[in-house]
Design an enzyme around this catalytic site. Structure first.
Site, PDB file in Angstrom:
ATOM      1  CG  ASP A 144      -1.717  -1.094   1.501  1.00  0.00           C
ATOM      2  OD1 ASP A 144      -2.097  -1.734   0.523  1.00  0.00           O
ATOM      3  OD2 ASP A 144      -1.994  -1.367   2.693  1.00  0.00           O
TER       4      ASP A 144
HETATM    5  N1  URA Z   1      -1.020  -5.943   4.064  1.00  0.00           N
HETATM    6  C1  URA Z   1      -1.465  -4.679   4.071  1.00  0.00           C
HETATM    7  O1  URA Z   1      -2.411  -4.352   4.756  1.00  0.00           O
HETATM    8  N2  URA Z   1      -0.827  -3.796   3.299  1.00  0.00           N
HETATM    9  C2  URA Z   1       0.233  -4.086   2.545  1.00  0.00           C
HETATM   10  O2  URA Z   1       0.781  -3.225   1.867  1.00  0.00           O
HETATM   11  C3  URA Z   1       0.680  -5.406   2.554  1.00  0.00           C
HETATM   12  C4  URA Z   1       0.034  -6.328   3.315  1.00  0.00           C
END
Ligand code: URA
Length: 262
Positions: free
Chosen positions: A105
């Site tokens: 993310d």
């Molecule tokens: N889980 C999440 O919530 N975000 C990420 O970027 C990777 C795994």
């Protein structure tokens, strides 16, 4: 990138460089439909059509495998319509067009693999290969043993139960706690949603491990090439019959080949 024709022909496996010079001098090579006989002539395989005896040549791109420490505030995409920074902005000096293996993310930091080897990336991302991904998660306040247990056993998300995870408390201060979560699934915002589901507020999320690869003491924005041993080890994992675990057979009960010991 402009390169001498004899080098391009030899990289394409047409002939050795010396033999390629003979082929060029014989008028058998054309660039964009124009026959070239001069030996120093350069061409660009990205933009020019190069033919030998009228047949277009194909040049395999050099395979590149990178491990990047993705900082917070970068998109794991190749373009962002909103103009936010993207991970490829960080790859100074890398000419090849590489793509991320999975996603982190915008607000998540840590270990991200990038490659131009599409088959390799698809294999690693395929759910059957179940590559372990380790996350360090800072959450507000304290984490109870019951919350740890729920995360470990699997929590109900809107897209179904999560698979069992390895969850450990790491450290605790007055205001925050760190826990480590290792999962092999790769659902959208999975770690954040798992934490929310058990009432934890994530304030920082860092991927520290991808299978045997660790982020170690790399700094945000740094990247390195994987070693050939690391690439080979990852490839072995994804090839059935390799020395890695290979794809897990779901719904199949493996028979014991030898009689159980009594
Ligand atoms: N889980 C999440 O919530 N975000 C990420 O970027 C990777 C795994």
């Amino acid at each position: 990138m402009q390169e001498r024709l004899q080098k391009i022909l030899s990289q394409a496996g047409i002939a050795s460089r010396r033999e390629s010079e003979t082929i060029i001098a014989a008028g058998r090579v054309a660039v964009n439909g124009v026959v070239v006989t001069e030996l120093g002539t350069k061409a660009d395989t990205d933009t020019d059509t190069i033919t030998v005896d009228g047949k277009p040549i194909t040049v395999a791109e050099k395979r590149v495998y990178l491990l990047l420490y993705k900082p917070v505030g970068y998109m794991t995409t190749m373009k962002d319509p909103e103009g936010r920074p993207i991970v490829s902005d960080l790859l100074k000096g890398i000419q090849e067009r590489v793509y991320p293996v999975g996603r982190l993310d915008y607000n998540t930091e840590g270990l991200l693999l990038l490659t131009n080897d599409g088959a390799f990336a698809n294999m690693l991302m395929h759910p059957s290969h179940e590559v372990d991904k380790g996350y360090l998660v800072r959450v507000s306040g304290h984490v109870s043993p019951a919350q740890i247990q729920k995360l470990a056993e699997g929590v109900k998300l809107e897209d179904g139960m999560t698979a069992p995870a390895k969850v450990l408390p790491v450290s605790e201060s007055d205001n925050n706690s760190w826990i480590s979560i290792t999962i092999h699934e790769g659902r959208y915002r999975q770690v954040r949603r798992m934490c929310e589901a058990v009432g934890l507020n994530v304030v920082r999320l860092k991927r520290s491990r991808y299978d045997f690869l660790e982020i170690g003491d790399m700094k945000p924005g740094e990247f390195r090439h994987l070693t050939s041993e690391e690439v080979a080890k990852l490839k072995r994992k994804t090839v059935p019959g390799g020395t890695g675990r290979g794809p897990r057979k779901t719904g199949v009960v493996a028979r014991r080949k030898t009689a159980p010991r009594r």
